[in-house]
Enzyme design. Sequence first.
Site, PDB file in Angstrom:
ATOM      1  N   ASP A  34     -35.422  29.102 -13.130  1.00  0.00           N
ATOM      2  CA  ASP A  34     -35.960  27.813 -13.387  1.00  0.00           C
ATOM      3  C   ASP A  34     -36.796  27.252 -12.412  1.00  0.00           C
ATOM      4  OD1 ASP A  34     -35.293  24.928 -14.822  1.00  0.00           O
ATOM      5  OD2 ASP A  34     -35.574  24.508 -12.527  1.00  0.00           O
ATOM      6  N   GLU A  36     -39.675  24.609 -10.429  1.00  0.00           N
ATOM      7  CA  GLU A  36     -39.818  23.079 -10.266  1.00  0.00           C
ATOM      8  C   GLU A  36     -41.369  23.233  -9.944  1.00  0.00           C
ATOM      9  OE1 GLU A  36     -38.021  20.738 -11.192  1.00  0.00           O
ATOM     10  OE2 GLU A  36     -36.072  22.097 -11.022  1.00  0.00           O
ATOM     11  N   HIS A 175     -32.443  18.744 -11.446  1.00  0.00           N
ATOM     12  CA  HIS A 175     -33.875  18.910 -11.474  1.00  0.00           C
ATOM     13  C   HIS A 175     -34.250  19.630  -9.812  1.00  0.00           C
ATOM     14  CE1 HIS A 175     -35.028  16.542 -14.886  1.00  0.00           C
ATOM     15  NE2 HIS A 175     -34.352  15.720 -14.496  1.00  0.00           N
ATOM     16  N   ASP A 180     -30.242  24.129 -11.635  1.00  0.00           N
ATOM     17  CA  ASP A 180     -30.666  24.022 -13.042  1.00  0.00           C
ATOM     18  C   ASP A 180     -30.231  25.482 -13.603  1.00  0.00           C
ATOM     19  OD1 ASP A 180     -31.239  21.336 -12.632  1.00  0.00           O
ATOM     20  OD2 ASP A 180     -33.356  21.566 -13.362  1.00  0.00           O
TER      21      ASP A 180
END
Length: 586
Positions: A34, A36, A175, A180
Amino acid sequence: MSIARAPQAATAAVQPSFADIGTPLQDVTFVVVDLETTGSRASDAGITEIGAVKVRGGEVLGEFQSLVNPGRPVPAFVARLTGITTSMVATAPDVALVLPGFLEFARGCVLVAHNAPFDVGFLRAACADLDYTWPGFTVVDTLPLARRVVLRDEAPNHKLATLARLFRARTSPDHRALADARATVDVLHALLERLAPLGVTHLEDLATAADPVPADVRCKATLADGLPSAPGVYQFRGPDGEVLYVGTSTDIRRRVRSYFTAAEKRRRITEMVRIAHAVTPVVCATPLEAQVRELRLITEHAPRYNRRSKHPERQTWVRLTDEAYPRLSVVPEVRGDVPHIGPFSSRRAATAAVEALHDAIALRRCTPRLPPVSRVRRSPCALAGLGRCSAPCVATTEPDHDYAAVVEEARTALTGDPGAVVRLLAERVARLAGQERFEEAGQVTHRLRSFVAAAARAQRLDPLSRCAELVAARPTAAGGWELVVVRHARFSGTAVTGPGEDPLPVVDALRATAEAVEPPSPPAPACHPEEAALVLDWLDQPGVRLVHTSDPWTCPVRSAVAHADLEDVSASVALALRGPDTMTAC
């Protein structure tokens, strides 16, 4: 049915390996990742955090997490959503330092992400910016998998947070990249549990697991287990061993697996898959052998789900009859040493070719067998009055020698150069087009195409069907030779030699063991006409060399093949459409 081979090229027994069956999901190492980022597009945003979890068989093998300096400020709305601020990433390592570590962590694994195009898109863009080669990971996206098995009455949407609550994930997504990724691991395992009863048990199944395939069809995917990844023929069998469908492929296993995915759109084939009980493979040495075996098996078994090549006895021919005043006749087989063209797929096509010849050549159309000299005086028919028939039936004192010239013209058109027929009918098409009688012009063109195509087929088949034996070779990509024996146009044997191997002993052995074939009645081949067409197409390929021929294998320089595209017709129509003053009347 058997196809002879030289002993050196005999196909070895195939022992399916686990690689042939597929990779069971419990043996697959997944890296769930994942990211960001500072925005939604990799072209104008940067990565702020990478988190990943490595798992296999439900066991966590390791984790990877790092903040990343995106080289730009973090927008306020992103900071509120993720909790990652500009000050937090100001001292973090650049992506150039973080990315190599992640790629090493994920090397040899299958990448998993929720809405994978987003995360993988940023990773690929980062590789491109740093001039790294993208490793070509196999990627699994949990979002379409969830859409496949999670119904609307279970969850209002398929967001990661919603699925994590539904499946009671041990980590709640917030998040942040690692959290995540941990939640996605639990979602992945829950989805795989739901997919298993649908036949998704191997890594290869995940590629099509999100397809809208009925469960009873997907469950049949196990029929592909153990099939070889090799060229050959496959037979779907139903109850009591009935052959339902025969197909061919350069990779049997991969092709059969496609029948259980959304790639298969044909309703009849989906119906066939539902009643199939087994798939029988026949491994072949070469793609040509596979195509021939497929054709012969279809002819032998007439599978109800195959639509082509089942009835060779329904082929029709057009012949010039052997009598005092020959005429054209549509016949079901080649008879006698007289000119024939064909084969035609239907009697209607054969009749169209006959009409094309009658349009151009004044052959008689009546069917009675006429004597050289009629004993009673006859009246010429209406066609004779229109100049469309030579009327040999009215000859009462001596044979009609003028008709012999008409017959010779027809013989030339059937077995040699049909240029005179093509030009005459092309002029007629041009005249009709110039008068805007396009429907009639289309009918004449259709008849002409039927004739030219059939004449071209017969002229290609005739020399090969007369040849008692032909041996040809084509170089293989591996550096060896693909050898083929053809007898009277029938594929009679094949062998493949390895790099550096002397092919001549293999040729001798192949000729000694090839199938014996009885001579046919040319131009009909000693096999299904489609098989002969396959052999001719192979012989026409670049690089094919003739090793031996027992009889001359030649075709006329000026033949129907030269007119197969009917360029003369197209040119004449274009000429007519430019204006009536440039047109030649017929």
